[in-house]
Design a protein around this motif. Sequence first.
Motif, short mmCIF file in Angstrom:
data_model
loop_
_atom_site.label_atom_id
_atom_site.label_comp_id
_atom_site.label_asym_id
_atom_site.label_seq_id
_atom_site.Cartn_x
_atom_site.Cartn_y
_atom_site.Cartn_z
N LEU A 1 0.82 -1.22 0.00
CA LEU A 1 0.00 0.00 0.00
C LEU A 1 0.85 1.26 0.00
O LEU A 1 0.35 2.35 -0.33
CB LEU A 1 -0.91 0.02 1.23
CG LEU A 1 -1.87 -1.16 1.40
CD1 LEU A 1 -2.71 -0.99 2.66
CD2 LEU A 1 -2.77 -1.31 0.20
N LEU A 2 2.12 1.14 0.35
CA LEU A 2 3.00 2.31 0.40
C LEU A 2 3.21 2.88 -0.99
O LEU A 2 3.39 2.14 -1.96
CB LEU A 2 4.35 1.93 1.02
CG LEU A 2 4.33 1.57 2.51
CD1 LEU A 2 5.66 0.97 2.94
CD2 LEU A 2 3.99 2.80 3.35
N GLY A 3 3.16 4.19 -1.08
CA GLY A 3 3.39 4.85 -2.35
C GLY A 3 2.15 5.05 -3.19
O GLY A 3 2.18 5.77 -4.20
N GLY A 4 1.05 4.42 -2.80
CA GLY A 4 -0.20 4.60 -3.53
C GLY A 4 -1.15 5.55 -2.82
O GLY A 4 -0.93 5.90 -1.65
N ARG A 5 -2.17 5.98 -3.54
CA ARG A 5 -3.16 6.88 -2.94
C ARG A 5 -4.39 6.06 -2.52
O ARG A 5 -4.88 5.25 -3.30
CB ARG A 5 -3.56 7.96 -3.94
CG ARG A 5 -2.43 8.93 -4.27
CD ARG A 5 -2.83 9.90 -5.36
NE ARG A 5 -3.15 9.21 -6.60
CZ ARG A 5 -3.44 9.83 -7.76
NH1 ARG A 5 -3.45 11.16 -7.80
NH2 ARG A 5 -3.71 9.15 -8.85
N LEU A 6 -4.86 6.32 -1.31
CA LEU A 6 -6.01 5.58 -0.78
C LEU A 6 -7.16 6.51 -0.48
O LEU A 6 -6.97 7.70 -0.20
CB LEU A 6 -5.62 4.82 0.49
CG LEU A 6 -4.74 3.58 0.31
CD1 LEU A 6 -3.27 3.96 0.41
CD2 LEU A 6 -5.07 2.52 1.36
N VAL A 7 -8.36 5.95 -0.52
CA VAL A 7 -9.56 6.68 -0.13
C VAL A 7 -10.22 5.94 1.02
O VAL A 7 -10.27 4.71 1.04
CB VAL A 7 -10.55 6.84 -1.32
CG1 VAL A 7 -10.91 5.51 -1.93
CG2 VAL A 7 -11.81 7.59 -0.89
N ARG A 8 -10.71 6.68 2.00
CA ARG A 8 -11.45 6.07 3.11
C ARG A 8 -12.81 6.75 3.25
O ARG A 8 -13.01 7.86 2.77
CB ARG A 8 -10.66 6.14 4.40
CG ARG A 8 -10.24 7.50 4.85
CD ARG A 8 -9.35 7.37 6.08
NE ARG A 8 -8.67 8.61 6.42
CZ ARG A 8 -7.67 8.68 7.30
NH1 ARG A 8 -7.25 7.59 7.91
NH2 ARG A 8 -7.08 9.83 7.56
N ILE A 9 -13.69 6.05 3.94
CA ILE A 9 -15.07 6.52 4.04
C ILE A 9 -15.29 7.13 5.42
O ILE A 9 -15.10 6.46 6.44
CB ILE A 9 -16.05 5.36 3.78
CG1 ILE A 9 -15.87 4.88 2.34
CG2 ILE A 9 -17.48 5.80 3.97
CD1 ILE A 9 -15.86 3.42 2.19
N ARG B 1 -5.25 9.94 0.68
CA ARG B 1 -5.41 11.18 -0.09
C ARG B 1 -6.85 11.69 -0.10
O ARG B 1 -7.09 12.89 -0.12
CB ARG B 1 -4.95 10.92 -1.53
CG ARG B 1 -4.96 12.15 -2.43
CD ARG B 1 -3.86 13.13 -2.05
NE ARG B 1 -2.56 12.52 -2.18
CZ ARG B 1 -1.80 12.53 -3.28
NH1 ARG B 1 -2.25 13.13 -4.37
NH2 ARG B 1 -0.61 11.97 -3.30
N PHE B 2 -7.80 10.76 -0.08
CA PHE B 2 -9.20 11.16 -0.22
C PHE B 2 -10.03 10.63 0.95
O PHE B 2 -9.76 9.56 1.50
CB PHE B 2 -9.79 10.62 -1.52
CG PHE B 2 -8.98 10.95 -2.74
CD1 PHE B 2 -8.93 12.24 -3.24
CD2 PHE B 2 -8.25 9.97 -3.39
CE1 PHE B 2 -8.18 12.55 -4.36
CE2 PHE B 2 -7.49 10.26 -4.51
CZ PHE B 2 -7.45 11.55 -5.01
#
Length: 277
Positions: free
Chosen positions: A177-185, A209-210
Amino acid sequence: MAVAELGSFSRAAQRLNLTQTALSHRIRKIEADLGTRLLVRTSRDVSLTIAGQDLLPQVREQMDALAELYGAVHDSGRESRRRLVFACLPTVSIFHLPELIRDFSNANQGLEVVLLDQPAGRIVKLVQEGQAEFGITITGANPWDLEIEHLCTEPYVLLVSKHHRLAGRKSVARSDLLGGRLVRIRTQSINRQIIEDSLGSLSKQLDWRFEVQNVTTAMSLVDHGASVTVLPQLTKRLVPNEFVGLPFSDVDLSRNIVALQRSMIFIHHYFAGDAAH
């Protein structure tokens, strides 16, 4: 009211299922409490005093209001017996409940089923407040006033677009998951807590990020390649051909689905306290 309407202690006692002596005693006690006579009884009839004439219409009005209230509560009780209201997580209700609700409804003709599909925290409150008979949700802190029964365990997956660089993998590790952009709710606070606890200290290194309000918005961002997200495995079934759900190989990232209802201990204390008041 009975004596005034029937003009007789004997007929009033018969209607009220009392002896004349008991009825006379109660009338005298009321008059003693009020400090005035309400009825004048002779060998031939019973008449109201001025105080009795003033009091009777007010008492009758209050009794009519009480009868109306009693009837409304009675009708409400009958109506509630024809309705089953329960709360459930949206993902669980979408995939697991339609057939169950259909079969239950067929076996209980005339019973209305009301499903409140709500976030986990809201489900707990609905059950605690008595607005739902029971709830199906995920475990957090166990409230003392609820009884909890474990139903199943559901894994979380890393949800990625089918065009994502990880889409061809069979599983992922947390470090992927490191280095990527994640979205959470934002609204899924208990889900977020489970995910962050399972990811451990790595969670603080990730690029969240989001942040969005609902699952469909998060999935749309994933679909357009803007991010990836961690969601329950069931979520992938919303659009099975557009996403890849990758299990985690180095951590048991899952949630416990439970049924909860108000405990009998809580109900006993509630009604005991209500009776005391």
